[in-house]
Scaffold this motif. Sequence first.
Motif, PDB file in Angstrom:
ATOM      1  N   LEU A  88       0.834  -1.199   0.000  1.00 34.64           N
ATOM      2  CA  LEU A  88       0.000   0.000   0.000  1.00 34.64           C
ATOM      3  C   LEU A  88       0.870   1.250   0.000  1.00 34.64           C
ATOM      4  N   HIS A  89       0.619   2.140  -0.970  1.00 35.10           N
ATOM      5  CA  HIS A  89       1.336   3.413  -1.043  1.00 35.10           C
ATOM      6  C   HIS A  89       0.516   4.532  -0.421  1.00 35.10           C
ATOM      7  N   VAL A  90      -0.730   4.683  -0.871  1.00 36.67           N
ATOM      8  CA  VAL A  90      -1.597   5.751  -0.399  1.00 36.67           C
ATOM      9  C   VAL A  90      -2.989   5.179  -0.208  1.00 36.67           C
ATOM     10  N   SER A  91      -3.661   5.573   0.869  1.00 35.14           N
ATOM     11  CA  SER A  91      -5.039   5.171   1.112  1.00 35.14           C
ATOM     12  C   SER A  91      -5.847   6.401   1.511  1.00 35.14           C
ATOM     13  N   ILE A  92      -6.956   6.609   0.798  1.00 34.87           N
ATOM     14  CA  ILE A  92      -7.881   7.700   1.110  1.00 34.87           C
ATOM     15  C   ILE A  92      -9.123   7.055   1.697  1.00 34.87           C
ATOM     16  N   PRO A  93      -9.280   7.026   3.010  1.00 37.47           N
ATOM     17  CA  PRO A  93     -10.354   6.233   3.616  1.00 37.47           C
ATOM     18  C   PRO A  93     -11.744   6.768   3.358  1.00 37.47           C
ATOM     19  N   SER A  94     -11.934   8.082   3.324  1.00 37.96           N
ATOM     20  CA  SER A  94     -13.271   8.661   3.164  1.00 37.96           C
ATOM     21  C   SER A  94     -13.358   9.443   1.865  1.00 37.96           C
ATOM     22  N   PHE A  95     -13.146   8.750   0.768  1.00 40.90           N
ATOM     23  CA  PHE A  95     -13.161   9.422  -0.524  1.00 40.90           C
ATOM     24  C   PHE A  95     -14.582   9.826  -0.904  1.00 40.90           C
ATOM     25  N   PHE A  96     -15.589   9.033  -0.528  1.00 37.59           N
ATOM     26  CA  PHE A  96     -16.992   9.357  -0.786  1.00 37.59           C
ATOM     27  C   PHE A  96     -17.834   8.608   0.245  1.00 37.59           C
ATOM     28  N   PRO A  97     -19.040   9.064   0.531  1.00 40.70           N
ATOM     29  CA  PRO A  97     -19.894   8.362   1.514  1.00 40.70           C
ATOM     30  C   PRO A  97     -20.392   7.041   0.955  1.00 40.70           C
ATOM     31  N   ALA A  98     -19.975   5.944   1.565  1.00 42.25           N
ATOM     32  CA  ALA A  98     -20.293   4.619   1.042  1.00 42.25           C
ATOM     33  C   ALA A  98     -21.776   4.300   1.139  1.00 42.25           C
ATOM     34  N   GLU A  99     -22.494   4.866   2.111  1.00 45.38           N
ATOM     35  CA  GLU A  99     -23.905   4.536   2.277  1.00 45.38           C
ATOM     36  C   GLU A  99     -24.765   5.148   1.193  1.00 45.38           C
ATOM     37  N   GLU A 100     -24.328   6.260   0.610  1.00 45.40           N
ATOM     38  CA  GLU A 100     -25.159   6.982  -0.341  1.00 45.40           C
ATOM     39  C   GLU A 100     -24.653   6.898  -1.767  1.00 45.40           C
ATOM     40  N   ASP A 101     -23.374   6.658  -1.969  1.00 41.80           N
ATOM     41  CA  ASP A 101     -22.782   6.769  -3.296  1.00 41.80           C
ATOM     42  C   ASP A 101     -21.746   5.685  -3.498  1.00 41.80           C
ATOM     43  N   SER A 102     -21.307   5.513  -4.743  1.00 43.46           N
ATOM     44  CA  SER A 102     -20.266   4.530  -5.064  1.00 43.46           C
ATOM     45  C   SER A 102     -19.529   4.992  -6.312  1.00 43.46           C
ATOM     46  N   VAL A 103     -18.252   4.635  -6.399  1.00 42.38           N
ATOM     47  CA  VAL A 103     -17.416   5.022  -7.528  1.00 42.38           C
ATOM     48  C   VAL A 103     -17.688   4.092  -8.712  1.00 42.38           C
ATOM     49  N   ILE A 104     -17.855   4.686  -9.891  1.00 43.59           N
ATOM     50  CA  ILE A 104     -18.051   3.885 -11.105  1.00 43.59           C
ATOM     51  C   ILE A 104     -16.902   4.034 -12.104  1.00 43.59           C
ATOM     52  N   GLY A 105     -16.012   5.005 -11.872  1.00 45.17           N
ATOM     53  CA  GLY A 105     -14.880   5.196 -12.761  1.00 45.17           C
ATOM     54  C   GLY A 105     -13.691   5.752 -12.024  1.00 45.17           C
ATOM     55  N   LEU A 106     -12.477   5.281 -12.374  1.00 43.20           N
ATOM     56  CA  LEU A 106     -11.243   5.702 -11.707  1.00 43.20           C
ATOM     57  C   LEU A 106     -10.146   5.824 -12.752  1.00 43.20           C
ATOM     58  N   HIS A 107      -9.313   6.857 -12.587  1.00 44.96           N
ATOM     59  CA  HIS A 107      -8.208   7.073 -13.523  1.00 44.96           C
ATOM     60  C   HIS A 107      -7.030   7.676 -12.781  1.00 44.96           C
ATOM     61  N   LEU A 108      -5.824   7.118 -13.009  1.00 44.33           N
ATOM     62  CA  LEU A 108      -4.578   7.664 -12.476  1.00 44.33           C
ATOM     63  C   LEU A 108      -3.865   8.420 -13.593  1.00 44.33           C
ATOM     64  N   PHE A 109      -3.518   9.661 -13.324  1.00 43.77           N
ATOM     65  CA  PHE A 109      -2.898  10.509 -14.339  1.00 43.77           C
ATOM     66  C   PHE A 109      -1.420  10.176 -14.487  1.00 43.77           C
ATOM     67  N   ARG A 110      -0.970  10.128 -15.738  1.00 37.36           N
ATOM     68  CA  ARG A 110       0.444   9.889 -16.029  1.00 37.36           C
ATOM     69  C   ARG A 110       1.244  11.175 -16.061  1.00 37.36           C
ATOM     70  N   GLY A 111       0.690  12.238 -16.633  1.00 39.22           N
ATOM     71  CA  GLY A 111       1.413  13.500 -16.777  1.00 39.22           C
ATOM     72  C   GLY A 111       1.734  14.166 -15.474  1.00 39.22           C
ATOM     73  N   HIS A 112       1.092  13.740 -14.378  1.00 39.52           N
ATOM     74  CA  HIS A 112       1.342  14.349 -13.065  1.00 39.52           C
ATOM     75  C   HIS A 112       2.709  13.983 -12.519  1.00 39.52           C
ATOM     76  N   GLN A 113       3.348  12.945 -13.056  1.00 40.59           N
ATOM     77  CA  GLN A 113       4.587  12.454 -12.466  1.00 40.59           C
ATOM     78  C   GLN A 113       5.798  13.304 -12.801  1.00 40.59           C
ATOM     79  N   SER A 114       5.734  14.108 -13.848  1.00 36.50           N
ATOM     80  CA  SER A 114       6.914  14.866 -14.257  1.00 36.50           C
ATOM     81  C   SER A 114       7.240  16.007 -13.293  1.00 36.50           C
ATOM     82  N   ASN A 115       6.226  16.545 -12.611  1.00 34.86           N
ATOM     83  CA  ASN A 115       6.456  17.698 -11.747  1.00 34.86           C
ATOM     84  C   ASN A 115       6.331  17.367 -10.270  1.00 34.86           C
ATOM     85  N   SER A 116       6.359  16.099  -9.898  1.00 35.94           N
ATOM     86  CA  SER A 116       6.173  15.723  -8.503  1.00 35.94           C
ATOM     87  C   SER A 116       7.021  14.507  -8.205  1.00 35.94           C
TER      88      SER A 116
END
Length: 404
Positions: A88-116
Motif C-alpha cells: 500500500l502506497h496511499v489510502s484515502i479512507p473517506s473518498f466518498f460516503p459509502a452509504e449513499e454513493d459509489s465510484v463507477i470510474g477511476l483514472h490515475l494521471f500519467r502527466g502528473h509524475q513529471s512535476n512531482s
Amino acid sequence: MPRTTTVESPGCPPLRALTADVLGLVKVVQANGDQDGGAAKVVERWGEPDASKCVLATSILDRETDPLLGVARKCGSVDIISGITGNLHVSIPSFFPAEEDSVIGLHLFRGHQSNSSPRSCKIHACTTKGLAVLASTEPGGDQTSYAKQSVCGRGNILCSKVDESENYAIYGGKGVEVNAWDLQEGKRIWAAKSPPLNSLGIFTPTFFTSVSFLCKDDHRKFVAGTGSHQVRLYDISSQRRPVISVDFRETPIKAVDADIDGQTVYVGNASGDLASFDMRTGKLLGCFTGKCSGSIRSIARHPQLPVIASCGLDCYLRIWNVKSRQLLSDVFLKQHLTCVVFDTHFQSKADQPTEVAAPAPDMESVEPETTPFKRKKSVKGKSRSKKSKSMRSRGSTEDEEDED
C-alpha cells in the motif's frame, strides 16, 4: 450423436494481468510464453477476502519502474498499491460516503509524475450521483487536495472515461445522456441528444452502461454501449446524435474497449457474448469462439500484443487472440470478477537477457596432449617362445628314455 473435435489452445504470449473481484482481492495472472505450454496461472494474491471491500473500479499507472494500481472499493476508500509487490502506497479512507454513493470510474494521471515525486499521484474519480473528483495525494495520504464538481443534475452515472491526453472526460448513465467535459477548465463542452423514435414510434430510454474513446489521438470520437443492446458511435465535431448505431444480440452491453488501430471495438454483453465491430461501417467482424457463462464486466486490450482479456461473473479470466478470435487461455479465479488491466512492461524469464557464455576454444589451435607411447609385445614372439619351450621339453623326455 454429432461429431465434435477438440481444438488445442496455442497458449499465451508472455504477459501479466491484474484482476479484481467482489471480495476485494487483487490477483496476479502471468503467462511465460512457451514455458508450461503458454498457460496463464495465478502467481500472487493481494489482500484478504472482505465483501465490504469489493472492488468497483481500477486504473493502472503503467510504467517501467514502480507501476501503481488504483483500486476503488465499496466501503468508500480508494487505495493506491504497488503494481509489483502489492504494498500500500496511499489510502484515502473517506473518498466518498459509502452509504449513499459509489465510484463507477477511476483514472490515475500519467502527466502528473513529471512535476512531482515518483510516489505521488493524481486521481480522477466519478460517482453514481454525478460527483467528479480530482484529487492529488502524497505518500502516506497526509496531504490530499480535492476539486469537486457535479456532472449531472438527475439520473445515475454508470460509466466514465478519460481520454489519452488526460484533458477530456466522458460521462453517461441511466437517465443521463453522454456528455464531454474539459478537465482543465472544468466545464461541459458537448452533450448528446436522444435518438429519434423508432419505426414503431417508441422512445428508447437513455441507458448508457459503458464508454470508450475510439482513437488515442482524437478525443472527439467515442463508442458507447447501452442497456438496449446497442453500440453507438458519437462524433463531437459532427452532430449530437449517434453517427452509427448497431444492435448486438438481446442483452445489455456491459463492457466496451477500443483497439489500438482506432477502428475496431470489442463488445461484451450480459449473456457472455464477446464480439468485435468495425466502427467505420458498423460491420460485425465476428464473435470470439468459446461461450462465457456469465456477464462480461471488463475488457482490456493489450497495447503491444495482439490479445485482449475479458472477465466477468463466471469467475474466469480469458485471454483471446484479436486476429483469429480464438481462446488462448483461461484461468478460474473463484470469485466474481469486476476489473482487469495489463502490466505491459512485464518480461518473462525466457525473455530476460542471460549472461553470454565464454566462446569455446578453437580446436585447430589447441595442441593435442602427448601421452607416452608403450610398445606392446608382439603375439608372434609369444607364440614362438611357447613352441621353443615345448620342443625343449620333448627333447629332454626322449633323452631320459634312452638312458633307461
